[in-house]
Scaffold this active site. Sequence first.
Site, mmCIF file in Angstrom:
data_model
loop_
_atom_site.group_PDB
_atom_site.id
_atom_site.type_symbol
_atom_site.label_atom_id
_atom_site.label_comp_id
_atom_site.label_asym_id
_atom_site.label_seq_id
_atom_site.Cartn_x
_atom_site.Cartn_y
_atom_site.Cartn_z
ATOM 1 N N LYS A 23 0.879 -1.182 0.000
ATOM 2 C CA LYS A 23 0.000 0.000 0.000
ATOM 3 C C LYS A 23 0.911 1.225 0.000
ATOM 4 O O LYS A 23 1.438 1.632 1.026
ATOM 5 C CB LYS A 23 -0.865 -0.027 1.268
ATOM 6 C CG LYS A 23 -2.220 0.608 1.153
ATOM 7 C CD LYS A 23 -2.268 2.102 1.018
ATOM 8 C CE LYS A 23 -1.889 2.926 2.199
ATOM 9 N NZ LYS A 23 -1.644 4.352 1.790
ATOM 10 N N GLU B 283 10.130 1.787 10.392
ATOM 11 C CA GLU B 283 11.093 2.868 10.166
ATOM 12 C C GLU B 283 10.306 4.168 10.266
ATOM 13 O O GLU B 283 9.456 4.438 9.409
ATOM 14 C CB GLU B 283 11.755 2.712 8.795
ATOM 15 C CG GLU B 283 12.633 1.465 8.735
ATOM 16 C CD GLU B 283 13.263 1.223 7.379
ATOM 17 O OE1 GLU B 283 13.154 2.081 6.486
ATOM 18 O OE2 GLU B 283 13.862 0.147 7.214
ATOM 19 N N CYS C 46 13.803 11.277 5.857
ATOM 20 C CA CYS C 46 13.728 11.070 7.305
ATOM 21 C C CYS C 46 15.082 11.289 7.967
ATOM 22 O O CYS C 46 15.157 11.496 9.159
ATOM 23 C CB CYS C 46 13.219 9.671 7.595
ATOM 24 S SG CYS C 46 14.273 8.409 6.867
ATOM 25 N N GLU D 18 9.447 16.852 14.533
ATOM 26 C CA GLU D 18 9.893 16.682 13.145
ATOM 27 C C GLU D 18 9.070 17.613 12.243
ATOM 28 O O GLU D 18 7.847 17.566 12.262
ATOM 29 C CB GLU D 18 9.673 15.225 12.717
ATOM 30 C CG GLU D 18 10.167 14.946 11.318
ATOM 31 C CD GLU D 18 9.840 13.518 10.861
ATOM 32 O OE1 GLU D 18 8.677 13.089 11.008
ATOM 33 O OE2 GLU D 18 10.746 12.855 10.341
HETATM 34 P P1 NAD Z 1 2.373 8.606 7.352
HETATM 35 O O1 NAD Z 1 2.611 7.843 8.604
HETATM 36 O O2 NAD Z 1 1.353 9.664 7.368
HETATM 37 O O3 NAD Z 1 1.936 7.620 6.168
HETATM 38 C C1 NAD Z 1 2.738 6.543 5.781
HETATM 39 C C2 NAD Z 1 1.860 5.475 5.168
HETATM 40 O O4 NAD Z 1 0.986 4.967 6.177
HETATM 41 C C3 NAD Z 1 0.973 5.960 4.032
HETATM 42 O O5 NAD Z 1 0.905 4.955 3.058
HETATM 43 C C4 NAD Z 1 -0.371 6.170 4.726
HETATM 44 O O6 NAD Z 1 -1.470 6.055 3.861
HETATM 45 C C5 NAD Z 1 -0.361 5.034 5.719
HETATM 46 N N1 NAD Z 1 -1.195 5.248 6.915
HETATM 47 C C6 NAD Z 1 -1.496 6.414 7.523
HETATM 48 N N2 NAD Z 1 -2.287 6.181 8.595
HETATM 49 C C7 NAD Z 1 -2.464 4.852 8.676
HETATM 50 C C8 NAD Z 1 -3.183 3.987 9.560
HETATM 51 N N3 NAD Z 1 -3.857 4.466 10.608
HETATM 52 N N4 NAD Z 1 -3.137 2.658 9.347
HETATM 53 C C9 NAD Z 1 -2.436 2.147 8.310
HETATM 54 N N5 NAD Z 1 -1.772 2.903 7.418
HETATM 55 C C10 NAD Z 1 -1.761 4.245 7.602
HETATM 56 O O7 NAD Z 1 3.789 9.153 6.883
HETATM 57 P P2 NAD Z 1 4.102 10.069 5.616
HETATM 58 O O8 NAD Z 1 3.624 11.447 5.930
HETATM 59 O O9 NAD Z 1 3.653 9.377 4.393
HETATM 60 O O10 NAD Z 1 5.704 10.051 5.595
HETATM 61 C C11 NAD Z 1 6.489 10.946 6.276
HETATM 62 C C12 NAD Z 1 6.966 10.339 7.592
HETATM 63 O O11 NAD Z 1 7.655 9.129 7.318
HETATM 64 C C13 NAD Z 1 7.955 11.196 8.322
HETATM 65 O O12 NAD Z 1 7.677 11.128 9.694
HETATM 66 C C14 NAD Z 1 9.289 10.534 8.046
HETATM 67 O O13 NAD Z 1 10.297 10.770 8.992
HETATM 68 C C15 NAD Z 1 8.886 9.108 8.029
HETATM 69 N N6 NAD Z 1 9.877 8.287 7.315
HETATM 70 C C16 NAD Z 1 10.712 7.486 8.014
HETATM 71 C C17 NAD Z 1 11.683 6.742 7.356
HETATM 72 C C18 NAD Z 1 12.662 5.874 8.077
HETATM 73 O O14 NAD Z 1 13.338 5.114 7.412
HETATM 74 N N7 NAD Z 1 12.770 5.969 9.375
HETATM 75 C C19 NAD Z 1 11.764 6.808 5.976
HETATM 76 C C20 NAD Z 1 10.898 7.648 5.295
HETATM 77 C C21 NAD Z 1 9.938 8.378 5.972
HETATM 78 O O1 6OD Z 2 18.682 3.969 2.988
HETATM 79 C C1 6OD Z 2 17.643 3.348 3.208
HETATM 80 O O2 6OD Z 2 17.507 2.178 2.930
HETATM 81 C C2 6OD Z 2 16.520 4.021 3.838
HETATM 82 N N1 6OD Z 2 15.548 3.225 4.325
HETATM 83 C C3 6OD Z 2 16.445 5.356 3.833
HETATM 84 C C4 6OD Z 2 15.408 6.077 4.408
HETATM 85 C C5 6OD Z 2 15.210 7.368 4.090
HETATM 86 C C6 6OD Z 2 14.161 8.121 4.675
HETATM 87 O O3 6OD Z 2 13.555 9.017 4.162
#
Ligand code: NAD
Ligand code: 6OD
Length: 487
Positions: free
Chosen positions: A179, A255, A289, A391
Amino acid sequence: MASVQLLRCFIDGQWVETDRRFSNVNPVNGEVFAQVCEADAATVQRAIQAANRACSGPWKKFSAVERAAALRRIADGIEQRFEAFVQAEVMDTGRPVHQARSLDVARGIANFRTFADLITTASGDMFESAAPDGAKVINYVTRKPLGTIGIISPWNLPLLLLTWKVAPALAMGNCVVVKPSEETPSSATLLAEVIQEAGLPHGVFNLVHGFGPDSAGQYLSTSPDIDAITFTGESRTGTTIMKAAAEGVKEVSFELGGKNAAVVFADADFDAAITGVMRSSFTNSGQVCLCSERVYVERPIFDRFVKELKRRTERLVVGYPDTKDVDMGPLVSLQHRDKVLSYYQLAKDEGATVVAGGGVPVFGDERDMGAYVQPTILTGLPDTARCMREEIFGPICHISPFDTEEEVIRRTNDSAYGLACSIWTTHLSRAHRVASQIQTGIVWVNTWFTRDLRTPFGGAKLSGLGREGGRYSLDFYSEISTICIKL
Ligand code: NAD
Ligand code: 6OD
């Protein structure tokens, strides 16, 4: 106006249209360029059942070598459609074309090739022990697929982050229901086309589109019929999904968010540190992130550092994704722009000095309808300010001075998050000493966002749960069991 595409779900080897649709909007100018089929609860369940059936179908008989070959066909398929993937990422996110080429799509391909290599070279543990009667016992460790994995991914690096999960899941013989974010459905849809062409058995890879709550994300993560869930996104969403996974004691890998620090010592190579912090704060308009929103600079070079970072930031080219020298496109959506701008305002309310940016650029053309913000530098906030603790996920960094190593380690670690940190120093033992005390899943020294895909990746504290990467991915995506044989 160009024709509006329809992006469908992909279930059990078939393209599936649904009645409910949502719009896919180009963040450069706010124009709708595609309609997306939203999966309802029954459609998500259909995808899960298809995956469950596929787990015990022909896919089960694929050897590691055959699965590796399938992964390589997928990598080749992405490569053959390289520019279409670039276009999909750019239309969904507005990122610079050069970034989509060098980072997003390149990493999508590398993810499949890396895990193809890993499963054909992985070895397992074997130990010899003795039974009570003194006979020899050999103990060895096997890995079986977990079953059906739910993969939920965010919008910031859509193809990179999705393939980072799909590749190891398939490598270990699982079936998946993915998804993607509602903001970025295009590259996942292209990936489904590539996987269809690669000839994987029906039901091994399924794609459902939709939102989170009361939509496909929730239906997938709360289904009793999946075996594990791997999620990348906000920490708050991770908490919700973890509650659902507790029912049925599902395996989870998360993550999540970050509030990462960059630490610049006075002995750093000044130009390298400036270039590094420019990258770590403004790449992908700050929507990685791993980006540094907190920058700590040792006092003797603080003023010079702020002045030079301001000069370089004000020279960044913010514009159309396909212009040759563009550094930053828009944010992913108008909604996200409003969130980031609310933090720009909050920073001012909290007493920050705005050194650069702080608002929206004015173009005088269609881009004024887009999701652009200025790259922004702040100083003057205490570590307790909300802008220093939450964040923001935009092109913004706050620069604070520090005086001692102990102080900067304490301040770096004083965060609810623990994802990444970058340290800039030419002092070898300081680099090791400081890196070993930082409470994050990854620490970079004199670089940022470079990592061998065989190393573990994940976050401490609110930034995640578990590690993926290399053999850590092989562990997560398999049921590990031990066989003990008395000889
Ligand atoms: P989000 O949590 O809003 O959404 C992520 C995904 O989860 C989307 O596909 C969304 O539709 C789905 N989702 C949302 N609510 C849900 C629920 N209640 N149940 C199931 N699925 C649900 O995040 P975003 O805004 O898409 O992405 C940005 C965030 O992601 C930032 O906080 C960023 O730091 C984090 N991020 C972390 C990493 C990492 O590797 N640690 C990598 C990339 C992004
Ligand atoms: O390097 C990766 O594999 C990884 N998961 C990076 C994440 C980036 C976040 O936005």
